[in-house]
Design an enzyme around this catalytic site. Structure first.
Site, PDB file in Angstrom:
ATOM      1  N   TYR A  11       0.806  -1.239   0.000  1.00  0.00           N
ATOM      2  CA  TYR A  11       0.000   0.000   0.000  1.00  0.00           C
ATOM      3  C   TYR A  11       0.831   1.278   0.000  1.00  0.00           C
ATOM      4  O   TYR A  11       2.027   1.225   0.175  1.00  0.00           O
ATOM      5  CB  TYR A  11      -1.116  -0.042   1.039  1.00  0.00           C
ATOM      6  N   GLU A  12       0.156   2.388  -0.291  1.00  0.00           N
ATOM      7  CA  GLU A  12       0.831   3.683  -0.524  1.00  0.00           C
ATOM      8  C   GLU A  12       1.834   3.617  -1.678  1.00  0.00           C
ATOM      9  O   GLU A  12       2.898   4.236  -1.627  1.00  0.00           O
ATOM     10  CB  GLU A  12       1.538   4.182   0.743  1.00  0.00           C
ATOM     11  N   GLY A  13       1.471   2.896  -2.727  1.00  0.00           N
ATOM     12  CA  GLY A  13       2.385   2.720  -3.857  1.00  0.00           C
ATOM     13  C   GLY A  13       3.215   1.472  -3.646  1.00  0.00           C
ATOM     14  O   GLY A  13       4.056   1.431  -2.756  1.00  0.00           O
TER      15      GLY A  13
END
Lengths: 615, 615
Positions: free
Chosen positions: B439-441
């Site tokens: 997550y978050e890229g």
């Protein structure tokens, strides 16, 4: 339809084009057509009957209620079909009820079935291993009473080694065996972490149990092996009384929920009786005879699960549309593409591909070695191959399962956020795969086995024989056009491994033994890396001429044009790419690791307990 | 008692001896004594109140029943205490209700709290990030209506980006915003994978939502940001009507069960109204301004969980007795020892130690950089440090979380079979940690960010500044006696990284761009390796003189004798060992990887989709 569990083309390639059957009359009936039929049957069973139990295993799991252990209901149908198909003893002698199939073929069948549900197939693994113990060490009476029903899967089997204070250190066990007047033994003790330890797939379970006869020496030298049935078996073969083996709990685990990992108490509330299997105090030796097979089966589990993860991730990446192609730049008219076109996703898929293929080649090769040992008439070859199996075992168990976790983790990553949720299978595969690095001897134990026992076996000749096999492939590959750079690199890698093995072998026999063991796992890792480089060179040396046959040359554009239309050309081209990726892009890291092992900094020995952090 | 979550001595070392506070009057009140108090308070809260929720989060998890999402009951007490202690805005401006604490100190506090239960602290992370968006882009009215209650944790926050067809490719989103006569917007769409998306910790949740205003351009250029409360907030601050944000499901995940990962439907059965946050079509730019902080927080999660796993494994290895000491040979009288004495276990613990320490140094350093940007009066330094943060972000998010999974996996391995069962915490830590890579890229996105944006930033000067910071440490370390070999090796590593960065930067700007991106992740990995080598050299250069002070020399026996009695000596000796292990034993593998990146074999670009396996 997408391929499930394994890439059949690659299975066939390894079976028929790379490894090939042992040429021996006793395998005459196993021609290509027969083998194809067997593999197809196994695949059908795996996909149609075992795979549907995969999620049930995880979500329903095993339950202990009112003293009874149950498996998910769907397991029962799959187990019955599996047993009816006589798969459990597929590679065993017809005398004991087996099919006498070559192990090499058995690998292909197992790959599909284990990849469909490894927790389910652990019931097979434990039963088969226990049956082999009875076959190898049982008296006529023990064989008659138990063996055929075990090989048929009517009764289950286990292996009761571990106790709460005796895990890696089996010699510390405290379960006792007291000889009775009739020659049987009264067993008392508690065992933990027993895979397939109790369940309702079979009406009886036959437990091989390690215990210490009263008065026997401490440590491993005083351990004996016993056969202890859950229910006594009468002389007429019917089940008798309960033998007081009580399941006291099931573990809640990260994965393989479908397999019951039981704590068992023996003889606590009523007598538990066993018969000696093999000789007194020779229990460890008996276990060791079975150990290679058991460890190889764990390698198979890692491999099959990794292969399944690869197939799922590949299929997903071909269907999931997300983001524009990198070369589309900022063209607003550019359409989104399937993620397999993104370089970072391709890199991960290639990673998964090359490890899965390396595993398949190595494990099938190991299967063929077992076949050679079983049937060859050449005593020298048998001895050499037996020793080769010893050397390969830690690689098959340790390196393969380390990499299997990585492959599964890549699988999760290819799915992105979807990979983390249980709606998609890779999430479970990754959790399931984590146990393979631990059981049947942790991978640390495997690494120590390689350094401490296998390197020095037969004065180093066994390891040399392993190196020689790699050299043979290299020599043969030198004649193949178009793979010169691969040959050169693998040749270099093998030479470096050989030199390193000598150094670390010396270190293990010197006063620097602690240092050698501190680098045992890194050494196992580079041994595995070079082994896989060997397997990929071997694959490429088979594939390159066949690709030339199909295309007329190895020229890039010609190959690409042909590959888009011709499945074989696409496959062979993929073999060359795999070899390139493994040998050019992954293998170089192994040299850095070898440098570090060679340097052998003494940090691990030097650091004091207190320096790890205050208590 | 064993240390939990983090090694306090190492926390203090990094805070006060290695990194050190920014020297600026606005931090004058944060002297060592004050900082110690803050860290002790955070540790108390973490251990006494948050850690007890760790298992509840996993076992009870979040539930969606009758349209309501609940968290485990124990989370509520912990949340209230956490908010009452005013921890949520500890590093924010007093103006918005914060404590104005240096970020560097905040790192130490966060480390304990996140390490205690990362799923729980994700409610903080999402709320804080959303509050920062309001602070940065909100109108006076928006700030007045929402901000302080968010910074106080009375109301929660989230971030609604992802949709089922718009994950890594945010620009593909289809949620719409229709302007109403009163200037507000009617929002319609469905979002998935929303961390902390719905729950009963707070009476209201304020959702920043990415959506496309009717008629806006396609892709990222047409995305706007809206503030959409779960319940409307009246002018008097009281809650009004439900705003028709409906939780349609919670994901079943591998880990972080304690955080509700929600699917949310907006405006489907009744109007859902939002107000524009920032400018029209500038939603992505707003997100980008918050991205570094969000990504750094994910790095913090990986680090804190890794640190906890290390503490548990260390404690276990000091108490678990299994097997004899290797040098005891076959002496039957030899007693079994704690497993920390076995070389392979020590190797794994050292692995965990050096990565955890490298993470701590890097993340605290990153925190200090944020402090510099916030308070320095030197414009040049601010600009350079801002750019340095940009370069470090993919390492902090990507490399740290990749390694965090490895550290947790080592933790499982140190426990052996016990590591795989949920009775021990490492099993959950490993599952929890797997999301941080996604997550978050995803870490693939981080790697591409490093190659594609960060390398070339300010014509390469930003990356050069990063290299210069490493060189500065090297120069200073040259003056320190006893670490010459470490200095030499890190110097070499930094030079190699610099040369490699130039090559791959050129490649990314050439027609070989696909090749550059195929090696983006390996490049991120070696960048992280060299960064950690830097951090360890830095640590050693601080520790060596202090060890000499304590012992009188660096002579092995003298150090060992002193270390057994003196905690500081033991700690400093451990710092030198860490640096040795990382730099001598782990770093060499990075050179092999660099060789492969340099060679840049085109296999990833060349392989055809069909060659991955037939469909």
């Amino acid at each position: 339809m997408a391929q499930l569990i394994a890439d059949r083309r690659d299975v066939d390639f390894v079976l028929h084009e790379q490894i090939g059957m042992v040429d021996h009359e006793s395998f005459d009936e196993f021609n290509k057509k027969t083998i194809d039929l067997i593999v197809s049957e196994a695949r059908n069973l795996a996909i149609k009957e075992i795979l549907p139990t995969f999620k049930d295993g995880d979500e329903i799991g095993c339950k202990l209620e009112n003293g009874k252990v149950t498996v998910p209901e769907s397991f029962k149908r799959a187990w019955n079909l599996y047993c009816e198909g006589e798969w459990l003893a597929m590679c065993d002698d017809p005398e004991v009820g087996g099919q006498g199939m070559p192990k090499l073929v058995g690998c292909a069948a197992l790959e599909y079935m284990v990849g469909a549900n490894s927790a389910f197939m652990l019931y097979y693994g434990m039963t088969h291993g226990a049956a082999k113990l009875v076959e190898a060490f049982g008296t006529e009476d023990q064989k008659k009473r138990y063996m055929k029903k075990m090989f048929a899967g009517v009764w289950g089997g286990t292996m009761l080694l571990t106790e709460s204070e005796a895990g890696s250190d089996v010699g510390a066990l405290t379960t006792t065996a007291t000889k009775k007047a009739d020659g049987t033994y009264s067993i008392q003790g508690s065992k933990i972490f027993i895979s397939a330890g109790d369940h309702d797939l079979c009406e009886n379970i036959i437990h091989p149990v390690l215990a210490r006869i009263d008065g026997a020496p401490a440590g491993t030298r005083g351990i004996s092996l016993f056969l202890v049935p859950k229910y006594h078996v009468n002389d007429d073969g019917n089940l008798g009384d309960f033998n007081n083996i009580v399941c006291t709990g099931l573990e809640h685990k990260m994965g393989i929920h479908g397999n019951a990992t039981a704590s068992l108490s023996l003889g606590e509330k009523g007598e538990c009786i066993g018969t000696l299997l093999g000789e007194e105090n020779k229990g460890m030796a008996a276990m060791f005879r079975m150990m290679n097979e058991a460890r190889a089966f764990v390698g198979m589990q890692g491999f099959a699960v990794a292969s399944a993860a690869y197939m799922y991730a590949l299929d997903y990446s071909r269907n999931r549309v997300q983001g524009k192609y990198l070369l589309a730049g900022k063209d607003p008219a550019a359409k989104n593409v399937t993620i397999i076109r993104h370089p970072d996703v391709k890199r991960q898929l290639l990673n998964m591909k090359v490890y899965t293929e390396g595993m398949r080649s190595l494990i099938y090769y190991y299967g063929k070695c077992s076949d050679i040992v079983r049937i060859t008439d050449d005593e020298r070859l048998r001895a050499d191959t037996s020793a080769l199996i010893e050397v390969l075992t830690p690689v098959v168990k340790g390196y393969v399962t380390d990499k299997a976790l990585e492959v599964c983790s890549h699988g999760v990553q290819v799915y992105g956020g979807y990979g983390y949720i249980s709606e998609y299978p890779v999430e479970q595969l990754m959790r399931d795969s984590r146990i393979f690095m631990i059981y049947e001897g942790t991978n640390g134990i495997q690494a120590m086995d390689l350094i401490g026992r296998k390197l020095g076996m037969n004065k180093g000749k066994s390891f040399k024989y392993f190196i020689d096999q790699m050299r043979k492939t290299i020599e043969e590959a030198k004649a193949i056009e178009g793979i010169e750079a691969l040959v050169e690199k693998v040749d270099h890698a093998v030479s470096r491994l050989e030199a390193l093995a000598q150094k670390i072998g010396q270190r293990a026999r010197s006063e620097k033994v602690l240092n050698a063991y501190a680098f045992a796992h890194p050494f196992l890792e580079v041994t595995g890396d070079v082994t896989f480089a060997w397997m990929h060179l071997w694959r490429a040396s088979v594939a390159a001429p066949r690709l030339v046959e199909k295309v007329g040359s190895l020229e890039k554009k010609a190959v690409a044009a042909k590959a888009e239309k011709n499945k074989d050309a696409a496959f062979y081209a993929g073999q060359i790419e795999s070899a390139r990726f493994f040998i050019h892009t992954l293998l170089p890291a192994a040299y850095g690791k070898m440098d570090a092992i060679l340097e052998g900094d003494s940090c691990v020995e030097d650091i004091l307990d207190v320096s790890f952090g205050s208590k």
